[in-house]
Design an enzyme around this catalytic site. Structure first.
Site, mmCIF file in Angstrom:
data_model
loop_
_atom_site.group_PDB
_atom_site.id
_atom_site.type_symbol
_atom_site.label_atom_id
_atom_site.label_comp_id
_atom_site.label_asym_id
_atom_site.label_seq_id
_atom_site.Cartn_x
_atom_site.Cartn_y
_atom_site.Cartn_z
ATOM 1 N N GLU A 25 0.849 -1.449 -0.326
ATOM 2 C CA GLU A 25 -0.121 0.341 0.155
ATOM 3 C C GLU A 25 0.883 1.669 -0.295
ATOM 4 O O GLU A 25 2.242 1.142 0.407
ATOM 5 C CB GLU A 25 -1.221 -0.045 1.540
ATOM 6 C CG GLU A 25 -0.243 0.012 2.529
ATOM 7 C CD GLU A 25 -1.327 0.147 3.804
ATOM 8 O OE1 GLU A 25 -1.334 1.484 3.426
ATOM 9 O OE2 GLU A 25 -0.764 0.419 5.139
ATOM 10 N N LYS A 87 -5.289 11.180 0.687
ATOM 11 C CA LYS A 87 -5.850 9.806 1.278
ATOM 12 C C LYS A 87 -6.537 8.721 0.345
ATOM 13 O O LYS A 87 -8.045 9.453 1.109
ATOM 14 C CB LYS A 87 -5.592 9.323 2.511
ATOM 15 C CG LYS A 87 -5.615 8.677 4.057
ATOM 16 C CD LYS A 87 -6.376 8.917 4.983
ATOM 17 C CE LYS A 87 -6.551 6.749 5.687
ATOM 18 N NZ LYS A 87 -7.520 7.663 7.105
ATOM 19 N N VAL A 107 -5.357 0.598 3.416
ATOM 20 C CA VAL A 107 -5.469 -1.219 3.013
ATOM 21 C C VAL A 107 -7.140 -1.745 2.017
ATOM 22 O O VAL A 107 -6.840 -2.007 0.765
ATOM 23 C CB VAL A 107 -5.804 -1.994 4.243
ATOM 24 C CG1 VAL A 107 -5.886 -3.577 4.017
ATOM 25 C CG2 VAL A 107 -4.399 -2.033 4.870
ATOM 26 N N SER A 141 -13.325 1.368 10.169
ATOM 27 C CA SER A 141 -12.651 1.787 9.329
ATOM 28 C C SER A 141 -12.571 0.887 8.032
ATOM 29 O O SER A 141 -13.932 -0.261 7.849
ATOM 30 C CB SER A 141 -11.150 1.346 9.764
ATOM 31 O OG SER A 141 -10.470 1.043 8.018
ATOM 32 N N ASP A 143 -10.891 -0.115 5.600
ATOM 33 C CA ASP A 143 -10.669 -1.480 5.356
ATOM 34 C C ASP A 143 -11.482 -2.891 5.533
ATOM 35 O O ASP A 143 -11.151 -3.759 5.174
ATOM 36 C CB ASP A 143 -9.486 -1.831 6.188
ATOM 37 C CG ASP A 143 -8.604 -0.675 6.161
ATOM 38 O OD1 ASP A 143 -9.087 -0.266 5.265
ATOM 39 O OD2 ASP A 143 -7.569 -0.347 6.565
ATOM 40 N N LYS A 160 -3.151 -1.525 15.109
ATOM 41 C CA LYS A 160 -2.737 -0.995 16.757
ATOM 42 C C LYS A 160 -3.467 -0.604 18.302
ATOM 43 O O LYS A 160 -5.354 -0.906 17.835
ATOM 44 C CB LYS A 160 -2.732 0.852 16.174
ATOM 45 C CG LYS A 160 -1.734 0.350 15.443
ATOM 46 C CD LYS A 160 -0.209 1.769 15.302
ATOM 47 C CE LYS A 160 0.874 2.464 14.158
ATOM 48 N NZ LYS A 160 1.061 2.337 13.107
HETATM 49 N N1 PSU Z 1 -2.506 1.315 10.664
HETATM 50 C C1 PSU Z 1 -1.185 1.499 10.996
HETATM 51 N N2 PSU Z 1 -0.724 1.895 9.927
HETATM 52 C C2 PSU Z 1 -1.483 2.848 8.517
HETATM 53 C C3 PSU Z 1 -2.687 2.956 8.279
HETATM 54 C C4 PSU Z 1 -3.827 2.181 9.748
HETATM 55 O O1 PSU Z 1 -0.859 1.337 11.434
HETATM 56 O O2 PSU Z 1 -0.338 3.652 7.362
HETATM 57 C C5 PSU Z 1 -3.037 3.423 7.423
HETATM 58 C C6 PSU Z 1 -3.856 2.489 6.443
HETATM 59 O O3 PSU Z 1 -3.610 2.494 5.039
HETATM 60 C C7 PSU Z 1 -5.447 1.816 6.734
HETATM 61 C C8 PSU Z 1 -5.513 3.269 6.770
HETATM 62 O O4 PSU Z 1 -5.254 0.894 5.502
HETATM 63 O O5 PSU Z 1 -4.398 4.118 7.598
HETATM 64 C C9 PSU Z 1 -6.704 3.003 7.853
HETATM 65 O O6 PSU Z 1 -7.464 4.091 7.616
HETATM 66 P P1 PSU Z 1 -8.795 4.917 8.207
HETATM 67 O O7 PSU Z 1 -9.181 4.160 9.435
HETATM 68 O O8 PSU Z 1 -9.201 5.567 7.837
HETATM 69 O O9 PSU Z 1 -9.786 3.899 7.732
HETATM 70 MN MN MN Z 2 -12.162 6.273 9.852
#
Ligand code: PSU
Ligand code: MN
Length: 303
Positions: A25, A87, A107, A141, A143, A160
């Site tokens: 990614e 992003k 992701v 997310s 994801d 995390k």
């Molecule tokens: N968590 C991490 N490192 C990252 C991300 C998440 O520890 O780089 C990034 C990844 O690209 C993940 C995205 O897909 O953040 C998720 O963002 P959101 O929570 O806004 O969906």
């Molecule tokens: Mn979010």
């Protein structure tokens, strides 16, 4: 082939010959790590994939084109521009493509583009998930929904603790996403090897991972699967140190009213600042560890 997709020649050659390919990614480059460590890491991850017998395909949106395989210059551009690059999660692709804009793929969008290109496995650091307090913010997310719908194996180091790991596992269970521990029965928590939560299955070799992936396809499922690979013990962080940084970052995000797609990048950047770069080194090492496992599994899948 999708008219918006560009597959790099080396990646295309590997795919048509049935050779192993691993997707990577780009939000981890632009939003996940500071420059210049982000660029160094992205290049080192690609090299690690090669050393383990597969072709890397770093994914991003450049000039409205969905790219599977980036040049060194494109990786440097994303790393230097950092959070100045959009992003790009699932909902962002239509506008970016229509406008001919650039985007760093999360992701979710890396899975989408990998699948379009015919790539079955993808290595990263951590996935997005259900955020703490999601019962009121509804911050979950995209994801997770992508894992439910797109047939790509995602190799990560767990998630995390900026997330609610228990709720993230519940969501994945509801959506029928297999969560596999690599060499462990416990969900790793990114910087640390343990979280206190169990995974569904423990698998101990790349060949077994490939078997589970093949069985999922044979069953006709449309979704993907999550492989959680614990950080090597020598690079794991002290739980009390990392937890304190995460708690402070979370408090600040609430105080500053951080919302929507900014939440995750804000927390990632603050945790690195608060731990004085120690967490960055752990982050780099776990990504390399995931790259090795994904490349070996891709090689098994290609057998
Ligand atoms: N968590 C991490 N490192 C990252 C991300 C998440 O520890 O780089 C990034 C990844 O690209 C993940 C995205 O897909 O953040 C998720 O963002 P959101 O929570 O806004 O969906
Ligand atoms: Mn979010």
């Amino acid at each position: 082939m999708n008219p918006y997709l560009d597959i790099a020649p080396e990646v295309q050659r590997a795919l048509s010959e049935g050779m192993p390919v691993v997707a990577l990614e780009s939000t981890i480059i632009s939003h996940g790590m500071p420059y210049p460590k982000n660029v160094e890491t992205a290049l080192l991850v690609e090299q690690t994939i090669r050393e383990n017998g597969a072709v890397p395909a770093t994914i991003a949106v450049i000039g409205g084109r969905l790219k599977a395989g980036l040049s060194r210059e494109e990786i440097e551009y994303l790393g230097k521009t950092g959070r100045g690059v959009a992003k790009a999660s699932r909902r962002d692709l239509p506008a970016l493509v229509a406008r001919g804009a650039d985007g760093a793929t999360t992701v979710a969008t890396t899975m989408i583009i990998a699948h379009m290109a015919g790539i079955r496995i993808f290595a990263t650091g951590g996935i997005g998930g259900v955020h703490r307090g999601a019962e009121t913010t509804m911050d979950i997310s995209a994801d997770l929904e992508e894992l439910a719908n797109t047939p790509v194996m995602v190799v990560c180091a767990g998630a995390k603790a900026i997330l609610d790991l228990g709720l993230t596992l519940e969501y994945l269970e509801t959506k029928g996403v297999p969560v596999i521990g690599y060499g462990t029965g416990e969900l790793p928590a990114f910087y640390t090897r343990e979280s206190g939560y169990s995974v569904d299955y423990r698998v101990d070799s790349p060949a077994e991972l490939a078997d589970v992936y093949r069985a999922q396809r044979a069953l006709g499922y449309r979704g993907g699967m999550l492989v959680t690979n614990p950080i090597p013990a020598e690079y794991a962080m002290d739980k009390t140190v990392i937890d304190a940084a995460i708690e402070q970052a979370l408090r600040e995000s609430v105080e500053q009213g951080v919302k929507g797609k900014e939440v995750t990048p804000f927390l990632l950047a603050r945790v690195v600042e608060l731990t004085g770069g120690d967490s960055l080194e752990s982050n780099i090492q776990l990504v390399l560890n995931n790259a090795r496992l994904a490349a070996k599994t891709a090689a098994e899948l290609a057998r």
